[in-house]
Design a protein around this motif. Structure first.
Motif, short mmCIF file in Angstrom:
data_model
loop_
_atom_site.label_atom_id
_atom_site.label_comp_id
_atom_site.label_asym_id
_atom_site.label_seq_id
_atom_site.Cartn_x
_atom_site.Cartn_y
_atom_site.Cartn_z
N ASP A 159 9.37 168.64 -0.88
CA ASP A 159 10.35 168.94 0.16
C ASP A 159 10.73 167.68 0.93
N HIS A 160 9.74 166.91 1.36
CA HIS A 160 10.02 165.70 2.13
C HIS A 160 10.68 164.63 1.29
N ALA A 161 10.36 164.58 0.00
CA ALA A 161 11.03 163.64 -0.89
C ALA A 161 12.51 163.98 -1.01
N ALA A 162 12.82 165.27 -1.05
CA ALA A 162 14.22 165.69 -1.11
C ALA A 162 14.96 165.25 0.14
N VAL A 163 14.31 165.37 1.30
CA VAL A 163 14.95 164.98 2.56
C VAL A 163 15.09 163.47 2.64
N GLY A 164 13.98 162.76 2.42
CA GLY A 164 13.98 161.31 2.62
C GLY A 164 14.70 160.51 1.56
N LEU A 165 14.68 160.98 0.31
CA LEU A 165 15.25 160.19 -0.79
C LEU A 165 16.62 160.67 -1.24
N ILE A 166 16.97 161.92 -0.95
CA ILE A 166 18.26 162.44 -1.40
C ILE A 166 19.18 162.75 -0.21
N GLU A 167 18.72 163.64 0.66
CA GLU A 167 19.59 164.06 1.76
C GLU A 167 19.91 162.93 2.73
N GLN A 168 18.98 162.01 2.91
CA GLN A 168 19.18 160.89 3.84
C GLN A 168 19.67 159.64 3.12
N SER A 169 20.37 159.81 2.01
CA SER A 169 20.88 158.66 1.25
C SER A 169 22.24 159.01 0.66
N GLU A 170 22.85 158.04 0.00
CA GLU A 170 24.14 158.24 -0.63
C GLU A 170 24.06 159.18 -1.82
N LEU A 171 22.85 159.44 -2.31
CA LEU A 171 22.70 160.33 -3.46
C LEU A 171 23.19 161.74 -3.14
N ALA A 172 23.15 162.11 -1.87
CA ALA A 172 23.55 163.46 -1.48
C ALA A 172 25.02 163.74 -1.79
N SER A 173 25.83 162.69 -1.97
CA SER A 173 27.25 162.88 -2.25
C SER A 173 27.51 163.27 -3.70
N GLY A 174 26.53 163.04 -4.57
CA GLY A 174 26.68 163.41 -5.98
C GLY A 174 26.30 164.85 -6.22
N ALA A 175 27.07 165.56 -7.03
CA ALA A 175 26.82 166.99 -7.26
C ALA A 175 25.46 167.22 -7.92
N ALA A 176 25.12 166.41 -8.91
CA ALA A 176 23.86 166.59 -9.63
C ALA A 176 22.67 166.35 -8.71
N TRP A 177 22.76 165.25 -7.94
CA TRP A 177 21.66 164.94 -7.02
C TRP A 177 21.58 165.97 -5.91
N SER A 178 22.71 166.45 -5.46
CA SER A 178 22.72 167.47 -4.42
C SER A 178 22.05 168.75 -4.92
N LEU A 179 22.32 169.13 -6.16
CA LEU A 179 21.69 170.30 -6.76
C LEU A 179 20.19 170.09 -6.90
N CYS A 180 19.83 168.88 -7.32
CA CYS A 180 18.41 168.54 -7.45
C CYS A 180 17.71 168.65 -6.10
N GLY A 181 18.37 168.14 -5.06
CA GLY A 181 17.80 168.21 -3.72
C GLY A 181 17.61 169.64 -3.26
N THR A 182 18.58 170.49 -3.57
CA THR A 182 18.47 171.90 -3.19
C THR A 182 17.30 172.57 -3.89
N ALA A 183 17.13 172.26 -5.18
CA ALA A 183 16.01 172.82 -5.94
C ALA A 183 14.68 172.36 -5.35
N MET A 184 14.62 171.09 -4.97
CA MET A 184 13.38 170.57 -4.38
C MET A 184 13.10 171.21 -3.02
N ARG A 185 14.16 171.46 -2.24
CA ARG A 185 13.97 172.13 -0.95
C ARG A 185 13.50 173.57 -1.13
N LEU A 186 13.97 174.22 -2.19
CA LEU A 186 13.50 175.57 -2.49
C LEU A 186 12.00 175.58 -2.76
N VAL A 187 11.56 174.62 -3.57
CA VAL A 187 10.12 174.49 -3.83
C VAL A 187 9.37 174.22 -2.53
N GLY A 188 9.99 173.43 -1.67
CA GLY A 188 9.36 173.06 -0.42
C GLY A 188 9.19 174.19 0.57
#
Length: 262
Positions: A23-52
């Motif tokens: 969960d924290h990796a999704a926040v710190g490495l995806i949501e708080q970075s430019e990766l969040a603008s990409g659809a694939a990374w955004s989906l990955c972040g959502t999946a990680m938050r679900l696990v979290g």
């Protein structure tokens, strides 16, 4: 019917730790970075938050169990307070990308407030392991302090404990701790209904859906399934690894982000 598999407290805690890191990796490495603008990374972040979403209900359950089994609630509360203070800057760096992020305080503050709410509920109701007999301590075969005399009927005691938790929930709300008011109430519910697993399951499922009001609530309910497989045993390992792991994993996530330039 015999349960095919079950979990000790140590195993549940390890599951919670893994979920928390994801969960924290999704926040710190995806949501708080430019990766969040990409659809694939955004989906990955959502999946990680679900696990979290599994992490907090498990930690809330561990606090409820800790309130029952700890030998000294004062030391338990002081350890949580110290951990919360030490972890605040690492948490701010991950959650907000800055040294000071007043919008959100780390989860350990919520766990501490939940423990205090449980403790006060015990004192008001006159029952629970947080109740002592003053200078005349009674102990059972295990050497633990015996509980007091119930002051209210069981059906009223539940509501009294929830009401007793309200000031601590409000403190979490105004201090903007992670999971806030609802997080404190979840700890109290898990503690209060610990001897009624079926009722606890129904209440917690409804509560978690109300807490999130979206599909994250369904993911959080996985934790209730795991809690229902708790075998009541402590398990092996170092019971206090969380106190070291929590701030360190946040610093590692921040270090990775800086190292790769996210």
């Amino acid at each position: 019917m015999k349960v095919r598999f079950c979990f000790s407290a140590e195993q549940l805690k390890n599951i919670a730790l893994v979920s928390m890191v994801i969960d924290h990796a999704a926040v710190g490495l995806i949501e708080q970075s430019e990766l969040a603008s990409g659809a694939a990374w955004s989906l990955c972040g959502t999946a990680m938050r679900l696990v979290g979403r599994v992490a907090f209900p498990l930690f809330a359950f561990m606090i409820a169990e800790g309130a029952v089994h700890t030998r000294d609630r004062r030391r338990y509360a002081l350890r949580l307070l110290l951990l919360a203070v030490i972890s605040e800057i690492p948490f701010d760096l991950v959650a907000g990308g800055t040294w000071l992020f007043p919008v959100d305080q780390n989860t350990v503050f919520t766990l501490l407030l939940g423990l205090l709410a449980v403790w006060v509920g015990d004192l008001i109701c006159g029952t629970g392991s947080g109740v002592s007999y003053g200078n005349r301590e009674k102990t059972g075969d295990s050497g633990r302090k015996a509980v007091g005399q119930r002051r209210f009927p069981l059906e009223y005691e539940r509501y009294i404990r929830v009401l007793a938790a309200v000031p601590f929930g409000l403190a979490a709300y105004y201090l903007k701790t992670d999971y806030g008011f609802m997080g404190v109430l979840l700890i109290v519910i898990l503690y209060t209904l610990r001897t009624e697993p079926q009722f606890r399951t129904a209440v917690c499922i409804v509560f978690l859906f109300c807490m999130y009001m979206d599909f994250y609530g369904a993911a959080a309910c996985v934790a209730i399934f795991l809690i229902n497989r708790y075998n009541g045993e402590k398990g092996g390992g170092n019971g206090r690894i969380f106190y070291l792991f929590y701030p360190l994993h946040l610093l590692v996530i921040r270090g990775i982000k800086m190292a790769v330039g996210l």
